[in-house]
Design a protein around this motif. Structure first.
Motif, short mmCIF file in Angstrom:
data_model
loop_
_atom_site.label_atom_id
_atom_site.label_comp_id
_atom_site.label_asym_id
_atom_site.label_seq_id
_atom_site.Cartn_x
_atom_site.Cartn_y
_atom_site.Cartn_z
N LEU A 92 108.00 -15.27 -9.20
CA LEU A 92 108.20 -16.04 -8.28
C LEU A 92 110.05 -16.69 -8.13
CD1 LEU A 92 105.35 -17.84 -7.32
CD2 LEU A 92 106.38 -16.05 -5.93
N THR A 93 110.09 -17.01 -9.88
CA THR A 93 111.43 -17.48 -10.33
C THR A 93 111.13 -17.21 -11.59
OG1 THR A 93 111.38 -19.66 -10.92
CG2 THR A 93 111.42 -19.72 -8.45
N PRO A 94 113.13 -17.55 -12.07
CA PRO A 94 113.02 -16.90 -13.82
C PRO A 94 111.80 -17.61 -15.04
CG PRO A 94 115.17 -16.99 -12.70
CD PRO A 94 114.01 -17.64 -11.92
N ASN A 95 111.50 -18.42 -14.01
CA ASN A 95 111.27 -19.84 -14.83
C ASN A 95 110.46 -19.98 -14.91
OD1 ASN A 95 113.54 -19.68 -17.37
ND2 ASN A 95 115.02 -20.72 -15.55
N LEU A 96 109.39 -20.38 -13.64
CA LEU A 96 108.61 -20.35 -13.18
C LEU A 96 107.47 -20.25 -12.40
CD1 LEU A 96 106.31 -23.34 -12.74
CD2 LEU A 96 108.02 -23.44 -11.25
N GLY A 97 105.92 -19.15 -11.87
CA GLY A 97 105.33 -19.03 -11.33
C GLY A 97 105.34 -17.04 -11.30
N THR A 98 104.34 -16.75 -11.24
CA THR A 98 104.21 -15.43 -10.91
C THR A 98 103.32 -15.10 -10.07
OG1 THR A 98 104.34 -15.29 -13.49
CG2 THR A 98 103.26 -13.75 -12.53
N GLU A 99 103.14 -13.79 -9.02
CA GLU A 99 102.25 -13.83 -8.03
C GLU A 99 101.59 -12.32 -7.93
OE1 GLU A 99 102.65 -12.51 -3.59
OE2 GLU A 99 103.80 -14.58 -3.85
N ILE A 100 100.18 -12.38 -8.68
CA ILE A 100 99.91 -11.18 -8.45
C ILE A 100 98.94 -11.06 -7.26
CG2 ILE A 100 97.69 -10.25 -10.65
CD1 ILE A 100 99.17 -11.97 -12.77
N HIS A 101 98.54 -9.41 -7.61
CA HIS A 101 97.81 -8.33 -6.61
C HIS A 101 97.12 -7.94 -7.22
CE1 HIS A 101 99.49 -9.96 -2.26
NE2 HIS A 101 100.83 -10.50 -3.41
N GLY A 102 96.46 -7.62 -6.50
CA GLY A 102 95.07 -6.08 -6.96
C GLY A 102 94.22 -6.75 -8.07
N VAL A 103 93.78 -7.82 -9.02
CA VAL A 103 93.10 -8.42 -9.97
C VAL A 103 91.86 -9.46 -8.56
CG1 VAL A 103 92.96 -10.11 -11.86
CG2 VAL A 103 95.49 -8.24 -11.27
N ASN A 104 90.90 -9.17 -9.19
CA ASN A 104 90.14 -9.98 -8.54
C ASN A 104 89.35 -11.06 -9.33
OD1 ASN A 104 87.57 -10.90 -7.79
ND2 ASN A 104 86.75 -8.97 -7.03
N LEU A 105 89.83 -11.97 -9.49
CA LEU A 105 89.40 -13.00 -10.38
C LEU A 105 87.88 -13.77 -10.58
CD1 LEU A 105 92.11 -16.42 -8.73
CD2 LEU A 105 92.11 -14.79 -11.74
N ALA A 106 87.33 -13.69 -9.86
CA ALA A 106 85.47 -12.82 -9.81
C ALA A 106 85.41 -12.69 -10.70
CB ALA A 106 84.83 -13.34 -8.30
N SER A 107 85.73 -11.36 -11.06
CA SER A 107 85.15 -10.37 -12.24
C SER A 107 86.03 -10.11 -13.66
CB SER A 107 85.48 -9.24 -11.54
OG SER A 107 86.79 -9.09 -11.46
N LEU A 108 86.26 -11.52 -13.80
CA LEU A 108 86.60 -11.80 -15.10
C LEU A 108 85.80 -12.12 -15.92
CD1 LEU A 108 90.34 -13.72 -14.56
CD2 LEU A 108 90.15 -10.67 -14.98
N ASP A 109 85.59 -11.42 -17.45
CA ASP A 109 84.87 -11.78 -18.25
C ASP A 109 85.46 -12.74 -18.91
OD1 ASP A 109 87.09 -10.52 -19.81
OD2 ASP A 109 85.79 -8.58 -20.82
N SER A 110 84.95 -13.54 -20.09
CA SER A 110 85.30 -14.25 -21.48
C SER A 110 86.94 -13.92 -21.58
CB SER A 110 84.41 -14.95 -22.19
OG SER A 110 84.82 -15.94 -22.93
N ASP A 111 86.80 -12.71 -22.23
CA ASP A 111 88.09 -12.64 -22.71
C ASP A 111 89.24 -12.17 -21.35
OD1 ASP A 111 87.24 -11.96 -25.32
OD2 ASP A 111 87.28 -10.08 -25.43
N GLY A 112 89.19 -12.46 -20.33
CA GLY A 112 89.62 -12.10 -19.07
C GLY A 112 90.42 -13.66 -18.90
N ARG A 113 88.79 -13.78 -18.73
CA ARG A 113 89.62 -15.94 -18.60
C ARG A 113 90.78 -16.86 -19.44
NH1 ARG A 113 83.82 -18.33 -16.20
NH2 ARG A 113 83.55 -16.02 -14.77
N ASP A 114 90.46 -15.97 -20.32
CA ASP A 114 91.00 -16.70 -22.00
C ASP A 114 92.85 -16.66 -21.73
OD1 ASP A 114 89.58 -17.53 -22.84
OD2 ASP A 114 88.83 -16.81 -24.64
N GLN A 115 93.25 -14.73 -21.25
CA GLN A 115 94.50 -14.10 -21.25
C GLN A 115 94.91 -14.62 -20.07
OE1 GLN A 115 92.95 -10.25 -20.93
NE2 GLN A 115 92.28 -10.02 -22.80
N LEU A 116 94.11 -15.33 -18.69
CA LEU A 116 94.89 -16.06 -17.63
C LEU A 116 94.92 -17.10 -17.81
CD1 LEU A 116 94.90 -16.63 -14.81
CD2 LEU A 116 92.43 -16.80 -14.62
#
Length: 379
Positions: A92-116
């Motif tokens: 969204l800006t160089p130093n703040l904010g990222t927008e992501i499409h195509g990832v289902n948050l509800a399906s993240l496992d424990s490792d995926g949540r850590d990475q998030l």
């Protein structure tokens, strides 16, 4: 007393008194304004409308040891593996904010949540679109999701869904508002870091709208690492030696006056935090004051404190070059790190009389770590 000495007890789960669900009697005492009318019975998220049980009271929060899941992700072979299959990643800006499409948050496992959690710590703000699956999983899922990131906070004054006090709701419609809003100002912009008055304020926070106006109701974010870097090194060195009082008293009094549902579930607290804090995972330093909850600088004369805080608040307000604006579209889920960002709702939709109904999942984190080693945080 150091923050390590203060946190003397590991409390991974909410104490029994904090996990109690409202009784049948308390359910009868909800604020009548928050109940769906016959016309609203078909509202998809009616069960998540705000309730304010009058007999719901909780003891003071106790310290606990916070283990940041982002730290675990640092040891992963690919800390960004959870977005490898994303269809779109936009900064969204160089130093703040990222927008992501195509990832289902509800399906993240424990490792995926850590990475998030690590990505949110690094970017401050991460926006996920097309998350109806996440939103429609419901309140039990929201609690399970939030507990991965820390101990869930129960807000002392806000509305929550019946039986789920750990879920903070924002709500405004044509007839009422249950938000902590000021109507005596020329602007609705009030920068803050959520409940910064707690001894251990929130870290990673998840927020989404269940209903929204056709236009308006955006949320502003600012990068508190960048606001700090804009200041001269000599001034930053001075700020690192300072600590400030953050207070929940005004917010409690706002509710005691009969507004926002009129309840205070836990007596308000004031806590002392460093004006410059250090992130436990990234090591980055951030400005940590906000106009809504920071009241005074400890050890300075009143005029000295007021002038320094006013300067810092003005600096935050005017820093358009370190800010990002989230425009809400249906099924958007936004995560931010309260330790290195501040935000403000934009109440520009009141004339439309449309409903804005949002839910926040708010895990607490560590007691703020001073950027200046040895800073005494006792009042």
């Amino acid at each position: 007393m150091s923050s390590v000495e203060t946190i003397t007890q590991v409390t991974e789960s909410i104490p029994a008194a904090l996990s109690l669900r409202p009784s049948a009697k308390s359910q009868e005492n909800n604020a009548q304004e928050a109940q769906p009318t016959s016309q609203e019975e078909a509202y998809r998220y009616a069960r998540l409308l705000p309730a304010f049980p009058k007999d719901e009271h909780y003891p003071a929060l106790t310290p606990f040891e916070h283990v940041d899941p982002a730290a675990r992700a640092l040891g992963h072979a690919n800390p960004r593996a959870f977005i490898d299959n994303a269809t779109s990643i936009v900064e969204l800006t160089p130093n703040l904010g990222t927008e992501i499409h195509g990832v289902n948050l509800a399906s993240l496992d424990s490792d995926g949540r850590d990475q998030l959690a690590l990505l949110v710590a690094q970017r401050g703000l991460v926006v996920f679109r097309d998350q109806q699956d996440f939103i429609d999983r419901g309140p039990d899922f929201y609690l399970e999701w939030g507990r991965h990131f820390g101990r869930l906070h129960i807000h002392p004054t806000s509305g929550h869904p019946e039986g789920y006090p750990e879920l903070h709701l924002v709500y405004r419609d044509a007839k009422s508002t249950f938000n902590f809003e000021r109507d005596d100002s020329i602007t609705s912009t009030v920068w803050h870091s959520d409940v910064s008055y707690e001894l251990q304020p929130p870290g990673l926070t998840t927020f989404f709208l269940l209903s929204q106006p056709k236009t308006g109701g955006d949320t502003l974010f600012t990068n508190q690492e960048s606001t700090l870097k804009k200041l001269s090194p000599q001034f930053v060195a001075f700020l690192k030696t300072l600590k400030a009082v953050h207070s929940g008293v005004e917010q409690a009094n706002f509710s005691r006056s009969g507004r926002r549902g009129g309840v205070v579930r836990r007596e308000p607290v004031e806590n002392v935090h460093p004006i410059v804090r250090k992130h436990p995972v990234t090591g980055q330093e951030s400005l940590y004051v906000n106009r809504q909850f920071t009241k005074r600088i400890v050890g300075l004369k009143r005029e000295e404190s007021e002038n320094i805080l006013k300067f810092l608040y003005d600096h935050i307000d005017k820093g358009g070059d370190v800010q990002a604006r989230v425009h809400w579209t249906p099924n958007t889920v936004v995560l931010w790190d309260n330790r290195n960002t501040a935000h403000s709702a934009i109440v520009d939709y009141g004339g439309s009389k449309e409903r804005r109904h949002g839910a926040r999942i708010t895990p607490q984190a560590e007691r703020p770590i001073p950027a200046f080693d040895g800073l005494d945080l006792s009042a």
